[in-house]
Scaffold this motif. Structure first.
Motif, PDB file in Angstrom:
ATOM      1  N   ASN A   1      -2.941  -2.719  -5.991  1.00  8.03           N
ATOM      2  CA  ASN A   1      -2.614  -3.711  -4.962  1.00  8.03           C
ATOM      3  C   ASN A   1      -3.840  -4.535  -4.594  1.00  8.03           C
ATOM      4  N   MET A   2      -4.961  -3.877  -4.411  1.00  2.70           N
ATOM      5  CA  MET A   2      -6.206  -4.583  -4.097  1.00  2.70           C
ATOM      6  C   MET A   2      -6.566  -5.566  -5.213  1.00  2.70           C
ATOM      7  N   LYS A   3      -6.291  -5.146  -6.455  1.00  5.40           N
ATOM      8  CA  LYS A   3      -6.699  -5.975  -7.601  1.00  5.40           C
ATOM      9  C   LYS A   3      -5.771  -7.180  -7.800  1.00  5.40           C
TER      10      LYS A   3
ATOM     11  N   CYS B   1       0.883  -1.182   0.000  1.00  3.49           N
ATOM     12  CA  CYS B   1       0.000   0.000   0.000  1.00  3.49           C
ATOM     13  C   CYS B   1       0.907   1.214   0.000  1.00  3.49           C
ATOM     14  N   SER B   2       0.701   2.124  -0.940  1.00  4.74           N
ATOM     15  CA  SER B   2       1.615   3.268  -1.075  1.00  4.74           C
ATOM     16  C   SER B   2       1.642   4.104   0.202  1.00  4.74           C
ATOM     17  N   LEU B   3       0.525   4.108   0.893  1.00  8.74           N
ATOM     18  CA  LEU B   3       0.438   4.886   2.128  1.00  8.74           C
ATOM     19  C   LEU B   3       1.257   4.211   3.242  1.00  8.74           C
ATOM     20  N   ALA B   4       1.025   2.919   3.417  1.00 11.08           N
ATOM     21  CA  ALA B   4       1.779   2.182   4.449  1.00 11.08           C
ATOM     22  C   ALA B   4       3.281   2.226   4.146  1.00 11.08           C
ATOM     23  N   ASP B   5       3.622   2.266   2.844  1.00 13.52           N
ATOM     24  CA  ASP B   5       5.040   2.296   2.457  1.00 13.52           C
ATOM     25  C   ASP B   5       5.685   3.655   2.703  1.00 13.52           C
TER      26      ASP B   5
ATOM     27  N   HIS C   1      -1.733   6.486  -3.486  1.00 15.44           N
ATOM     28  CA  HIS C   1      -1.602   6.746  -4.928  1.00 15.44           C
ATOM     29  C   HIS C   1      -2.954   6.782  -5.641  1.00 15.44           C
ATOM     30  N   VAL C   2      -3.999   6.344  -4.971  1.00 20.74           N
ATOM     31  CA  VAL C   2      -5.338   6.414  -5.572  1.00 20.74           C
ATOM     32  C   VAL C   2      -6.023   7.724  -5.137  1.00 20.74           C
ATOM     33  N   HIS C   3      -6.247   7.838  -3.836  1.00 21.31           N
ATOM     34  CA  HIS C   3      -7.065   8.953  -3.343  1.00 21.31           C
ATOM     35  C   HIS C   3      -6.412  10.327  -3.537  1.00 21.31           C
TER      36      HIS C   3
END
Ligand code: 13P
Ligand code: SF4
Length: 328
Positions: A286-288, A104-108, A192-194
């Motif tokens: 990532n979800m996909k 997850c770009s955020l967690a990273d 990277h999405v929101h």
């Protein structure tokens, strides 16, 4: 019982041929029963994955489901930090993940080293971390929050308590604004999405659909949030989509949620907001990565499994339990 031989992983998942014509959905249902396994899937996974899940939800809902399940095996179709949270909450259960590379770009955007350095700069601050963080970051955290409960939890702290909030800058800025807190230091990470919805395209969509209600996730930047009618976690956006009378909704969150929105309100129209690169569907890759083929293989071989060292899990559990208590 004969031990199951673990297959090799390629790019984080089992890479094996599956016999042609096999009814994967039926096989998965059979294995779930035999193994007393449950499938938890985030709203951002594909329609097909959400269809076979026992529970779909947002990050808080899924953590709550994990904490109370009677199953022996939890197969987590989401991203890695979510499966980790389930393991922290259920250390004695087997937690499986169809693909270890679901980052997850955020967690990273934050790790234990960078957070430890940051804490040194703000020594007397309470650390509030979004659930989108690794177990190592959680071990350095005082309270975990999700987008569902961040406002509620932060509001419970004494007004003069100093806070470090991370890693999402947009959620942090939003919570700072709605709670009116000072001494609230925000880590500058982003999803990277929101973080990449196009505010101009949203303005155009609003002009084209003047009666539409705009739903936005608080991980979106201020330029999106200021145009929204409803701001909230994925579960709240879903709830509003079927509770409100409006027939058209412009949605600024990951489009996987359209599956459940359309299921609940087939007569309504849901319009995605394009991203700044012109992509009409702003998806979380990532979800996909969770596919039905990987879920089948993972359940069959009970592999790959999420494992967390006992001491780390115990440390991470403290701040997650505080969240569970404070969000009641
Ligand atoms: P939710 O809390 O709405 O699930 O959002 C977290 C997230 O970004 C999942 O990717
Ligand atoms: Fe992470 Fe964003 Fe994907 Fe959520 S949508 S898992 S925050 S990258």
């Amino acid at each position: 019982m004969a031990e199951v031989i673990k297959p090799n992983l390629k790019n984080g998942h089992i890479d094996m041929p599956i016999p042609e014509g096999l009814d994967l959905k039926a096989e998965i249902a059979k294995m779930k029963k035999e193994k007393n396994a449950v499938i938890l899937a985030h709203y951002y996974t594909t329609d097909e994955v959400q269809e076979i899940a026992d529970y779909t939800g947002d990050s808080l809902g899924l953590a709550q489901q994990a904490a109370k399940t009677q199953a022996d095996i939890i197969l987590f179709a989401g991203v890695h930090f979510m499966a980790e949270t389930a393991k922290v909450l259920c250390p004695n259960k087997k937690v499986l993940i169809p693909d270890l590379a679901t980052s997850c770009s955020l967690a990273d955007s934050i790790n234990e080293k960078s957070l430890a350095e940051f804490k040194k700069q703000y020594p007397d601050h309470t650390v509030i971390s979004y659930v989108n963080t690794t177990a190592e970051v959680k071990a350095l955290t005082d309270i975990v929050v999700t987008s569902s409960n961040a406002q509620k939890i932060v509001s419970q702290l004494p007004a003069d308590e100093k806070v470090i909030f991370g890693p999402d800058k947009n959620l942090g800025n939003y919570i700072k604004k709605v709670t009116g807190r000072e001494n609230f230091v925000v880590w500058q990470g982003g999803c990277h999405v929101h973080d990449h919805f196009d505010p101009e395209k949203l303005r155009e969509l609003k002009t084209q659909h003047p009666n539409a209600v705009v739903l936005a996730h608080p991980e979106c930047p201020e330029t999106i949030l200021e145009q929204a009618d409803v701001i909230g976690a994925t579960s709240l956006l879903l709830k509003k989509s079927y509770e409100l009378d409006a027939q058209e909704f412009i949605v600024a969150t990951e489009p996987g949620i359209f599956y459940e929105m359309k299921k609940r309100s087939p007569q309504k129209t849901f319009i995605p907001v394009p991203n700044v690169n012109g992509r009409p569907l702003n998806v979380c890759i990532n979800m996909k990565r969770n596919t039905i083929q990987k879920i089948y293989l993972t359940l069959k071989y009970e592999f790959p499994e999420v494992d967390i060292p006992k001491e780390l899990g115990e440390k991470a559990q403290i701040c997650i339990n505080r969240m569970m208590e404070m969000s009641k």
